[in-house]
Design a protein around this motif. Structure first.
Motif, PDB file in Angstrom:
ATOM      1  N   ALA A  83      -0.255  31.601 -27.997  1.00  0.00           N
ATOM      2  CA  ALA A  83       0.985  32.266 -27.592  1.00  0.00           C
ATOM      3  C   ALA A  83       1.663  31.522 -26.450  1.00  0.00           C
ATOM      4  N   ALA A  84       0.865  31.013 -25.514  1.00  0.00           N
ATOM      5  CA  ALA A  84       1.434  30.253 -24.402  1.00  0.00           C
ATOM      6  C   ALA A  84       2.070  28.967 -24.899  1.00  0.00           C
ATOM      7  N   TRP A  85       1.453  28.316 -25.889  1.00  0.00           N
ATOM      8  CA  TRP A  85       2.026  27.072 -26.392  1.00  0.00           C
ATOM      9  C   TRP A  85       3.346  27.323 -27.135  1.00  0.00           C
ATOM     10  N   ILE A  86       3.404  28.408 -27.911  1.00  0.00           N
ATOM     11  CA  ILE A  86       4.633  28.737 -28.654  1.00  0.00           C
ATOM     12  C   ILE A  86       5.778  29.042 -27.686  1.00  0.00           C
ATOM     13  N   VAL A  87       5.488  29.769 -26.621  1.00  0.00           N
ATOM     14  CA  VAL A  87       6.515  30.057 -25.625  1.00  0.00           C
ATOM     15  C   VAL A  87       7.012  28.763 -24.988  1.00  0.00           C
ATOM     16  N   ASN A  88       6.124  27.850 -24.745  1.00  0.00           N
ATOM     17  CA  ASN A  88       6.528  26.574 -24.157  1.00  0.00           C
ATOM     18  C   ASN A  88       7.446  25.792 -25.098  1.00  0.00           C
ATOM     19  N   VAL A  89       7.173  25.858 -26.421  1.00  0.00           N
ATOM     20  CA  VAL A  89       8.052  25.194 -27.396  1.00  0.00           C
ATOM     21  C   VAL A  89       9.458  25.791 -27.343  1.00  0.00           C
ATOM     22  N   LEU A  90       9.557  27.108 -27.209  1.00  0.00           N
ATOM     23  CA  LEU A  90      10.872  27.756 -27.105  1.00  0.00           C
ATOM     24  C   LEU A  90      11.599  27.321 -25.833  1.00  0.00           C
ATOM     25  N   LEU A  91      10.857  27.165 -24.736  1.00  0.00           N
ATOM     26  CA  LEU A  91      11.480  26.698 -23.494  1.00  0.00           C
ATOM     27  C   LEU A  91      11.999  25.269 -23.634  1.00  0.00           C
ATOM     28  N   LEU A 108       3.728  20.437 -19.878  1.00  0.00           N
ATOM     29  CA  LEU A 108       3.009  21.705 -20.002  1.00  0.00           C
ATOM     30  C   LEU A 108       2.450  21.879 -21.406  1.00  0.00           C
ATOM     31  N   GLY A 109       3.205  21.437 -22.438  1.00  0.00           N
ATOM     32  CA  GLY A 109       2.722  21.549 -23.820  1.00  0.00           C
ATOM     33  C   GLY A 109       1.476  20.723 -24.071  1.00  0.00           C
ATOM     34  N   ALA A 143      -0.690  20.340 -36.027  1.00  0.00           N
ATOM     35  CA  ALA A 143       0.415  21.304 -36.070  1.00  0.00           C
ATOM     36  C   ALA A 143       1.324  21.163 -34.846  1.00  0.00           C
ATOM     37  N   LYS A 144       0.738  20.969 -33.709  1.00  0.00           N
ATOM     38  CA  LYS A 144       1.542  20.966 -32.494  1.00  0.00           C
ATOM     39  C   LYS A 144       2.204  19.614 -32.254  1.00  0.00           C
ATOM     40  N   VAL A 145       1.569  18.523 -32.758  1.00  0.00           N
ATOM     41  CA  VAL A 145       2.236  17.222 -32.673  1.00  0.00           C
ATOM     42  C   VAL A 145       3.452  17.194 -33.591  1.00  0.00           C
ATOM     43  N   LEU A 146       3.338  17.859 -34.742  1.00  0.00           N
ATOM     44  CA  LEU A 146       4.501  17.944 -35.623  1.00  0.00           C
ATOM     45  C   LEU A 146       5.654  18.705 -34.964  1.00  0.00           C
ATOM     46  N   TRP A 147       5.321  19.726 -34.210  1.00  0.00           N
ATOM     47  CA  TRP A 147       6.374  20.436 -33.488  1.00  0.00           C
ATOM     48  C   TRP A 147       7.055  19.520 -32.470  1.00  0.00           C
TER      49      TRP A 147
END
Length: 385
Positions: A83-91, A108-109, A143-147
């Motif tokens: 959840a913390a990582w997803i919020v950081n992507v939105l920021l 931070l990500g 998944a997160k590198v693709l983001w």
């Protein structure tokens, strides 16, 4: 270029029996078909795939970290990582026009990603399978590198001049927002101050009314009949406490509101009439009565004094009848119900043959006011004889 037919509607006027109304009429129109925006379609497809992979990564990391924390509430705690990582992507998406803010979100990500991968790898080691830990951690990594790759297409890099212009506009808007907030705080503080002042004034008024309703009345001390007016005035004034103006007014024997007040004696000329000079009529006040002066009209004639004894050498000579004074005549008229000053001036002017004398009129009006005040005091407190 290709075209397609679209159905649209328009408003037209329709008349029947001489009455016209607006009605809706459909019609066809040919419009060109725009070419497909494959860039948008590609980015949408990539986002859909990455969201699917992210869902798998979130489920896997939550399960692994939850098992590492012995289940139960451990699964809720494991959800915090992703959840913390997803919020950081939105920021990072919100900061797509600001390179400085975007740089912080990237750092931070990476930190959150390392923590999540470390927890998943630890769970694999505890489960006795290094492959489980490595592959599980790689799921979150992919998944997160693709983001991060998708965000590189979403981010908008600006030139140095454009970045300064955007910052200036944002600063101006923020300044307006700050001024509005400050003005609102000032208005709230001013309203609060006004209410505090009103409350203080209301409290002061209530206290003053309470003091006025509960303070004991000041009683005038009885004075012997033989004491002169001068000594009575001095004793009354000196006995009042300093600064108490209300008490001084109550004890001042020259004040008509004082129970010890005695009307001044009207001096007479050689013919028995009141003196022409208004100020010359006032003589030294007579002896002060102990309770209240007699405000009853003086008799038309002065009664003869009692005969003196044989041993009394200071005999009072026989007094001749004298005419009623102006003050007595005014008091008698007010007592009879005549309260109009002009009427009394005309009546007494004819009686004393001084109709055209302005000084006489002023004197009569002053006596009328005093008589009315005495009459009001008598009605309020009772007549003291």
């Amino acid at each position: 270029m290709r075209f397609k037919t679209e159905k649209r509607s328009r408003t037209v006027q329709h008349t029947r029996d001489g009455i016209t109304h607006d009605v809706t009429e459909p019609y066809d129109v040919r419009v060109p078909v725009l070419p497909a925006d494959w860039d948008q379609r590609a980015i949408k497809a990539a986002v859909a795939v990455v969201m699917l992979l992210t869902t798998v990564a979130v489920v896997w990391s939550t399960y692994s970290i939850g098992a590492l924390l012995e289940g139960g509430m451990g699964y809720a705690a494991a959800a915090v990582f992703d959840a913390a990582w997803i919020v950081n992507v939105l920021l990072e998406y919100l900061a797509r026009y600001d390179a400085e803010k975007r740089a912080f979100s990237k750092k931070l990500g990476w930190g959150l990603l390392i923590c999540t991968m470390g927890a998943i790898f630890w769970h694999g080691l505890l489960a006795g399978s290094v492959a489980l830990g490595v592959v599980g951690a790689a799921v979150s990594l992919f998944a997160k590198v693709l983001w991060m790759g998708i965000m590189r297409f979403i981010n908008r890099d600006l030139s140095e001049a454009d970045q300064q212009w955007v910052k200036a506009e944002i600063s101006r808007s923020n300044a307006q927002l700050a001024i509005a907030g400050v003005r609102r705080q000032v208005a709230r503080a001013e309203n609060r101050a006004a209410l505090e002042l009103l409350a203080a004034e209301q409290t002061r008024t209530e206290v003053a009314e309470w003091i006025g309703s509960t303070a004991p009345a000041v009683e005038a001390p009885a004075a012997p009949a033989a004491v002169s007016a001068g000594s009575s005035t001095a004793s009354a004034l000196t006995s009042a406490p300093e600064g108490d103006a209300a008490t001084l007014r109550r004890r001042d024997v020259t004040n008509p509101g004082n129970p010890l007040f005695q009307a001044p004696v009207i001096r007479k000329d050689d013919d028995g009439y009141p003196a022409d000079d208004e100020f010359a009529q006032v003589s030294e006040p007579d002896n002060v009565h102990a309770i209240r002066p007699d405000v009853r009209p003086a008799p038309e004639t002065t009664p003869e004094p009692p005969a003196a004894s044989a041993d009394d050498d200071d005999r009072v000579p026989e007094q001749k009848p004298r005419r009623i004074s102006i003050a007595s005549a005014v008091r008698k008229a007010v007592a009879d119900g005549v309260t109009d000053a002009e009427t009394i001036v005309r009546s007494l002017g004819e009686r004393f043959d001084r109709k055209e004398d302005p000084t006489f009129a002023a004197t009569v009006k002053r006596y009328v006011r005093e008589a009315k005040n005495d009459q009001a005091d008598d009605q309020a407190h009772g007549l003291y004889l």
